[in-house]
Design an enzyme around this catalytic site. Sequence first.
Site, mmCIF file in Angstrom:
data_model
loop_
_atom_site.group_PDB
_atom_site.id
_atom_site.type_symbol
_atom_site.label_atom_id
_atom_site.label_comp_id
_atom_site.label_asym_id
_atom_site.label_seq_id
_atom_site.Cartn_x
_atom_site.Cartn_y
_atom_site.Cartn_z
ATOM 1 N N GLU A 58 -5.486 -8.490 0.547
ATOM 2 C CA GLU A 58 -6.070 -8.186 1.864
ATOM 3 C C GLU A 58 -7.540 -7.861 1.708
ATOM 4 O OE1 GLU A 58 -4.464 -5.082 4.357
ATOM 5 O OE2 GLU A 58 -2.415 -5.782 4.080
ATOM 6 N N GLU A 114 0.798 -1.230 0.000
ATOM 7 C CA GLU A 114 0.000 0.000 0.000
ATOM 8 C C GLU A 114 0.834 1.285 0.000
ATOM 9 O OE1 GLU A 114 -3.000 0.058 3.032
ATOM 10 O OE2 GLU A 114 -4.054 -1.638 2.186
HETATM 11 C C1 NOJ Z 1 -3.750 -2.340 5.437
HETATM 12 C C2 NOJ Z 1 -2.412 -2.810 5.905
HETATM 13 O O1 NOJ Z 1 -1.649 -3.364 4.874
HETATM 14 C C3 NOJ Z 1 -2.463 -3.731 7.101
HETATM 15 O O2 NOJ Z 1 -1.204 -3.716 7.677
HETATM 16 C C4 NOJ Z 1 -3.565 -3.287 8.026
HETATM 17 O O3 NOJ Z 1 -3.522 -3.971 9.244
HETATM 18 C C5 NOJ Z 1 -4.883 -3.510 7.343
HETATM 19 N N1 NOJ Z 1 -4.920 -2.809 6.077
HETATM 20 C C6 NOJ Z 1 -6.098 -3.104 8.165
HETATM 21 O O4 NOJ Z 1 -6.066 -1.768 8.420
#
Ligand code: NOJ
Length: 430
Positions: free
Chosen positions: A340, A151
């Site tokens: 994710e 991200e």
């Molecule tokens: C984005 C991130 O990559 C991850 O580390 C985080 O815990 C999750 N989304 C949830 O916010």
Amino acid sequence: MAAAQNEGAWNSYGKGLSIWDSFSRRQGKIKGGGKPTIACDFYHRYKGDLLLAKALGFSVFRFSISWARVLPEGMGRVNREGIAFYHRVIDECLKLGLRPYVTLYHWDMPTALEKEGGWTSHFMLKWFSRFVTLCAEEYGDKVKDWIVLNEPFGFTSLGYMLGRHAPGRTGLSNFLPAIHHAALAQAEGGRLIRQLVPGAHIGTTYSCSEVIPYTNNPEDIQAAKRLDILMNRLFIEPALGRGYPREDFKFLEKLELHNRSWKYTERMTFNFDFIGIQNYFPIVVRYNPLIPIVQASEVRASTRGVPSTAMGWEINPDSFYRILKRFWLYGGVKEIIVSESGAAFKDVVVNGAVNDQARIEYYQGYLLAMLRAKKEGVNIKGFFAWTLMDNFEWAAGYDARFGLIHVDFATQLRTIKSSGYWFRDFLQNK
Ligand code: NOJ
């Protein structure tokens, strides 16, 4: 999972400090004052935790390498103990039949490099290349699936513009160079892995959220468009060879300046084997002239009275479906992996069990939406639930529980939630 969120052992076995170790020590930065010092103690408990992943029926395991664990000063001296730790994790994965997906940068830069400017510094490319080369040479014969950045919009905006994440920098003078160096590093990292790891399957991940105008009023529509450029287009378009999004948006004109003067469009391009999509929620916005740059503000899920998680994030599988279709329709994406998606809820252990029906429903909805997109031709090759176990959720500390497995952070006791068992049954019946 990500190193800073799970490993703990923050200052042991030769590990250097990361920006999250440092940032979490600053007053008021983390909800509840939590620090990633012990986290889930994955460093010591990885065998048991991998066994749990296996028991729930998973065939892949995504984790990140802590840069400061293998290179405590970011450059220079290698910490052999840190290197050995990831060999143990990888070997254990392979032994259990879990395919390791390794993320190179999941937000925990060595503090030593932040002191030299971190992502705002052009030297970042040199530092990052050293780190990527070390990992590729060490683990490349065992690991074939690599994710270069996690991200980039997330860590540049929260960490370098808004100051809500480590390293806590703010303003355009930090944000713009951080964007540019991250856009270069994602391509550079890809090229290095390609060169060093025969048969590598290389990707990078993007946070994405459908941005929906609150009304049909042209001002709201324009506000949504501006935010969409930032949230969804800023990093994938350079990777696809298009340079930064070219729009009538002053902020991006500045980026164009970087782009033109440094003539780096080509260097920002890399032919990724897959794109990791990380989607949780859509965002609804309206025009707000008081907000700098984007002139948009969010109309929260709670205000709109729609279903949401404990983070206040709207639950909307249809929007996830549309995001998948949209990224596929870019044209240059070869394969999508949902790297994710998941939900945080206020889970409680009652008589040794966690009944998280809401999370089961979340996954049912999002998986169905994904299958719909797949049936309609989107080349989706996998789905990673976020996440295996409750962990250190960055600025939200230990308050936000995303796991399929509950962690009692005082005792490190793991309790498989109903959603974990649901996943196991779902995978068994596939
Ligand atoms: C984005 C991130 O990559 C991850 O580390 C985080 O815990 C999750 N989304 C949830 O916010």
